[in-house]
Design a protein around this motif. Structure first.
Motif, PDB file in Angstrom:
ATOM      1  N   LYS A 207      -8.272 -24.552  44.213  1.00  0.00           N
ATOM      2  CA  LYS A 207      -7.412 -23.772  45.102  1.00  0.00           C
ATOM      3  C   LYS A 207      -6.826 -24.609  46.220  1.00  0.00           C
ATOM      4  CE  LYS A 207      -8.141 -19.288  44.072  1.00  0.00           C
ATOM      5  NZ  LYS A 207      -8.299 -17.915  44.521  1.00  0.00           N
ATOM      6  N   THR A 212      -2.385 -22.521  40.872  1.00  0.00           N
ATOM      7  CA  THR A 212      -2.014 -21.112  40.915  1.00  0.00           C
ATOM      8  C   THR A 212      -3.192 -20.290  40.395  1.00  0.00           C
ATOM      9  OG1 THR A 212      -1.128 -21.253  38.692  1.00  0.00           O
ATOM     10  CG2 THR A 212       0.411 -21.583  40.492  1.00  0.00           C
ATOM     11  N   ASN A 213      -3.177 -19.021  40.744  1.00  0.00           N
ATOM     12  CA  ASN A 213      -4.271 -18.149  40.302  1.00  0.00           C
ATOM     13  C   ASN A 213      -4.399 -18.140  38.786  1.00  0.00           C
ATOM     14  OD1 ASN A 213      -5.457 -17.369  42.620  1.00  0.00           O
ATOM     15  ND2 ASN A 213      -4.221 -15.528  42.891  1.00  0.00           N
ATOM     16  N   LYS A 294      -9.289 -13.173  44.102  1.00  0.00           N
ATOM     17  CA  LYS A 294      -8.225 -12.458  44.792  1.00  0.00           C
ATOM     18  C   LYS A 294      -7.346 -13.422  45.588  1.00  0.00           C
ATOM     19  CE  LYS A 294     -10.601  -9.030  46.276  1.00  0.00           C
ATOM     20  NZ  LYS A 294     -11.190  -8.070  47.166  1.00  0.00           N
ATOM     21  N   ALA A 295      -7.987 -14.234  46.415  1.00  0.00           N
ATOM     22  CA  ALA A 295      -7.201 -15.089  47.312  1.00  0.00           C
ATOM     23  C   ALA A 295      -6.918 -16.447  46.691  1.00  0.00           C
ATOM     24  CB  ALA A 295      -7.941 -15.279  48.611  1.00  0.00           C
TER      25      ALA A 295
ATOM     26  N   ARG B  50      -3.609 -21.785  55.175  1.00  0.00           N
ATOM     27  CA  ARG B  50      -3.821 -20.360  54.928  1.00  0.00           C
ATOM     28  C   ARG B  50      -5.110 -20.035  54.191  1.00  0.00           C
ATOM     29  NH1 ARG B  50       0.040 -15.355  53.199  1.00  0.00           N
ATOM     30  NH2 ARG B  50      -1.377 -15.171  51.460  1.00  0.00           N
ATOM     31  N   GLU B  51      -6.153 -20.642  54.666  1.00  0.00           N
ATOM     32  CA  GLU B  51      -7.472 -20.227  54.238  1.00  0.00           C
ATOM     33  C   GLU B  51      -7.873 -19.026  55.101  1.00  0.00           C
ATOM     34  OE1 GLU B  51      -9.238 -21.590  51.820  1.00  0.00           O
ATOM     35  OE2 GLU B  51     -11.086 -20.431  52.132  1.00  0.00           O
ATOM     36  N   ARG B  70       3.821 -14.739  50.670  1.00  0.00           N
ATOM     37  CA  ARG B  70       3.129 -13.948  49.650  1.00  0.00           C
ATOM     38  C   ARG B  70       2.009 -14.769  49.026  1.00  0.00           C
ATOM     39  NH1 ARG B  70       7.849 -11.390  46.101  1.00  0.00           N
ATOM     40  NH2 ARG B  70       9.175 -10.732  47.816  1.00  0.00           N
ATOM     41  N   GLN B  71       1.038 -14.033  48.508  1.00  0.00           N
ATOM     42  CA  GLN B  71      -0.144 -14.684  47.941  1.00  0.00           C
ATOM     43  C   GLN B  71       0.230 -15.703  46.860  1.00  0.00           C
ATOM     44  OE1 GLN B  71      -3.132 -14.077  49.388  1.00  0.00           O
ATOM     45  NE2 GLN B  71      -3.718 -15.864  48.178  1.00  0.00           N
ATOM     46  N   ARG B  72       1.234 -15.375  46.064  1.00  0.00           N
ATOM     47  CA  ARG B  72       1.542 -16.296  44.964  1.00  0.00           C
ATOM     48  C   ARG B  72       2.314 -17.531  45.418  1.00  0.00           C
ATOM     49  NH1 ARG B  72       6.774 -14.926  43.440  1.00  0.00           N
ATOM     50  NH2 ARG B  72       7.386 -12.803  43.995  1.00  0.00           N
ATOM     51  N   GLU B  73       2.767 -17.530  46.680  1.00  0.00           N
ATOM     52  CA  GLU B  73       3.432 -18.723  47.204  1.00  0.00           C
ATOM     53  C   GLU B  73       2.431 -19.716  47.776  1.00  0.00           C
ATOM     54  OE1 GLU B  73       7.214 -18.041  49.513  1.00  0.00           O
ATOM     55  OE2 GLU B  73       6.479 -15.974  49.394  1.00  0.00           O
ATOM     56  N   VAL B  74       1.209 -19.233  48.038  1.00  0.00           N
ATOM     57  CA  VAL B  74       0.208 -20.069  48.701  1.00  0.00           C
ATOM     58  C   VAL B  74      -0.088 -21.373  47.940  1.00  0.00           C
ATOM     59  CG1 VAL B  74      -2.204 -20.154  49.469  1.00  0.00           C
ATOM     60  CG2 VAL B  74      -0.806 -18.157  49.965  1.00  0.00           C
TER      61      VAL B  74
END
Lengths: 295, 228
Positions: A207, A212-213, A294-295, B50-51, B70-74
């Motif tokens: 991460k 990516t997730n 999730k994160a 952004r942890e 947004r979360q997917r940009e992180v």
């Protein structure tokens, strides 16, 4: 997707399965058992409906007429029967024909029946086939009320029992399948959770590197699907060989039992089972990942 | 490049880590974050990648609002940064080469790119000969070099180093510091949390000292100074 990434996913998956080998075996086992039960009950249902269908085509009712019926009345009744929507086929069997058939059945001993031509005791009758097996009983009740009808005969009871049996199997199979399916999903979820947990450091590293997730999730999803597929393969193999062995044995010892042996149908069923195994595996891993990633 | 505006961070446990902190870091800067434990240094870096989310205030990175992202940009935010930690955080079952290559795999680089870039980076950190060794067989200094190599392999614009020399002896620490200096000279911004007094004093870079969740000193060409 790059080949390199694909290779990465597969290596991760296999490593992970080996690391949690016992739980993996347990998950595969539960999937196998639940799909075996599902598959067997499906086969039972298929065969039960098949037998019901066979009965259906062979079940006919005999409508015995009162002795004093005139040929005009008989003709009238025949037209009435043919006009009924539930009736598929009507055949008139006269006294004479009934006697001849009887003689034929008696074969060598037809002498017993000698002399009956003079004073034939058999009644005139109609043989009636209905469109579906469910219509037999109500139609019989309806026909009993008609003026010229003396008696209605059919395989009372057998048909109803057959239908009730196949309905019962269907419900019991469905309930067992759903329960075991849910159990399989959660066991896979547990396996995946363990494997996520044992690799939480790696996941953390991935991460902050900027994975990516989906990159993180995919090996776990693959692992779940693999477990599900392995379980369903076991189940399919067991059912396939078990069933065709059963067919072989039954054809020898109980030749009148006609089991469904259409290979295409069975193979379609097996394909469905494999697909279901995949879905169970995927569902299990999605459940455990929803929490962790999730994160 | 990095802007924190009036940032307050209160952790769910009730600990107030930052109080109304405002900080700007420009492109190409080398910033030491110093101060006692619990002063909020790590929290600042965590807000940047952004942890953690701030309780109040804004965080801007490269003109983008990190909080509203947004979360997917992180993941893409983090690919613009390289992270180095005190505990190295290497994957023990992968070789040095694979550890560095992994960072490229994660961002979807081609196999050819990986084969070309990783040796260059390993050469830069002086680990060419150890490419096929597992991290467990390396000294602390070498392991930290691997993690630096991993941090820079995707050409980030920012390096965040959280006590990178915390587990290293003084001589090794200096080698590593020179490595960070070289990276900084190529234009990469470096933010480093450290307790290494002599290094900070000798390098004469910007020093931001924190205490009790606030910035108490911000000097160009500063020194370590804080009395513990």
């Amino acid at each position: 997707m790059r080949l390199r990434t694909v290779r990465y996913y597969f290596c991760e998956t296999i490593q992970s399965i080996l690391r949690n080998s016992w739980l993996s075996v347990a998950s595969v086992g539960v999937v196998a058992v639940s799909l075996m039960i599902l598959g067997s009950s499906l086969l039972l249902v298929i065969n039960a409906s098949n037998m019901a269908a066979n009965l259906e085509s062979s079940v006919e009712m005999s409508l015995f007429l009162k002795d004093k019926s005139t040929s005009a009345q008989i003709k009238d009744l025949e037209d009435k029967l043919k006009a009924m929507p539930d009736v598929a086929q009507v055949e008139f069997v006269s006294k004479q024909r009934a006697l001849e058939e009887m003689k034929k059945n008696f074969g060598d001993k037809k002498d017993i029946l000698a002399g009956l031509e003079e004073k034939n005791p058999l009644p005139d009758a109609f043989r009636i086939k209905t469109r579906t097996v469910e219509q037999v009983a109500p139609l019989a009740r309806q026909l009993e009320g008609l003026a010229q009808v003396d008696q209605v005969r059919y395989g009372q009871g057998v048909v109803e029992k057959m239908l009730a049996f196949s309905r019962w199997i269907r419900v019991a199979g469905l309930v067992t399948m759903v329960l075991l399916g849910v159990a399989a999903v959660f066991l896979i979820a547990t396996t995946i959770r363990l494997s996520v947990f044992s690799r939480r450091k790696e996941i953390g590293i991935m991460k902050f590197i900027g994975a990516t997730n989906w990159f993180v999730r995919f090996p776990f999803l693959l692992e779940g699907m693999f477990l599900g597929l392995a379980g369903s393969l076991l189940a399919v193999a067991a059912i396939y060989f078990g069933y065709f062995t059963l067919i072989g044995n039954i054809q020898v010892s109980l030749p009148f039992m006609q089991l469904v042996s259409d290979r295409d149908l069975i193979i379609t069923l097996m394909e469905r089972l494999l697909l279901l195994g995949l879905v169970i595996g995927a569902a299990g891993s999605m459940i455990s990942m929803r929490k962790f990633l999730k994160a | 490049m990095i802007q924190l505006y009036n940032v307050t961070k209160i952790y769910p446990s009730g600990v107030k880590a930052l109080t109304d902190v405002t900080l700007r870091v420009h492109k190409g800067e080398f910033v030491f974050l110093v101060g006692p434990s619990g002063a909020g240094k790590s929290t600042i870096t965590k807000l940047i990648y952004r942890e953690e989310f701030p309780t109040r205030g804004q965080v801007i990175f490269n003109g983008k609002n990190v909080i509203r992202m947004r979360q997917r940009e992180v993941p893409y935010l983090r690919r613009a940064m390289g992270m180095v930690f005190q505990d190295f955080r290497l994957l023990p079952q992968k070789t040095v080469f694979e550890n560095v290559a992994f960072a490229m795999e994660v961002v979807g680089s081609s196999g050819r790119d990986i084969k070309k870039t990783v040796p260059k980076v390993l050469n830069m950190v002086g680990l060419t000969k150890k490419a096929d060794v597992f991290p467990g067989h390396l000294s602390g200094g070498e392991q930290q070099r691997v993690s630096v190599a991993r941090a820079i392999v995707n050409n980030p614009v920012l390096i965040i180093a959280d006590e990178p020399t915390g587990n290293l002896d003084p001589e090794t620490s200096w080698d590593l510091m020179n490595l960070f200096l070289n990276i900084n000279k190529r234009g990469t911004t470096v933010i480093m949390i450290t307790h290494a007094r002599d290094i900070v004093d000798a390098m004469k870079k910007r020093v931001v000292e924190m205490a009790g969740g606030q910035i108490v000193r911000d000097e160009k060409e500063g020194t370590y100074r804080y009395e513990a």
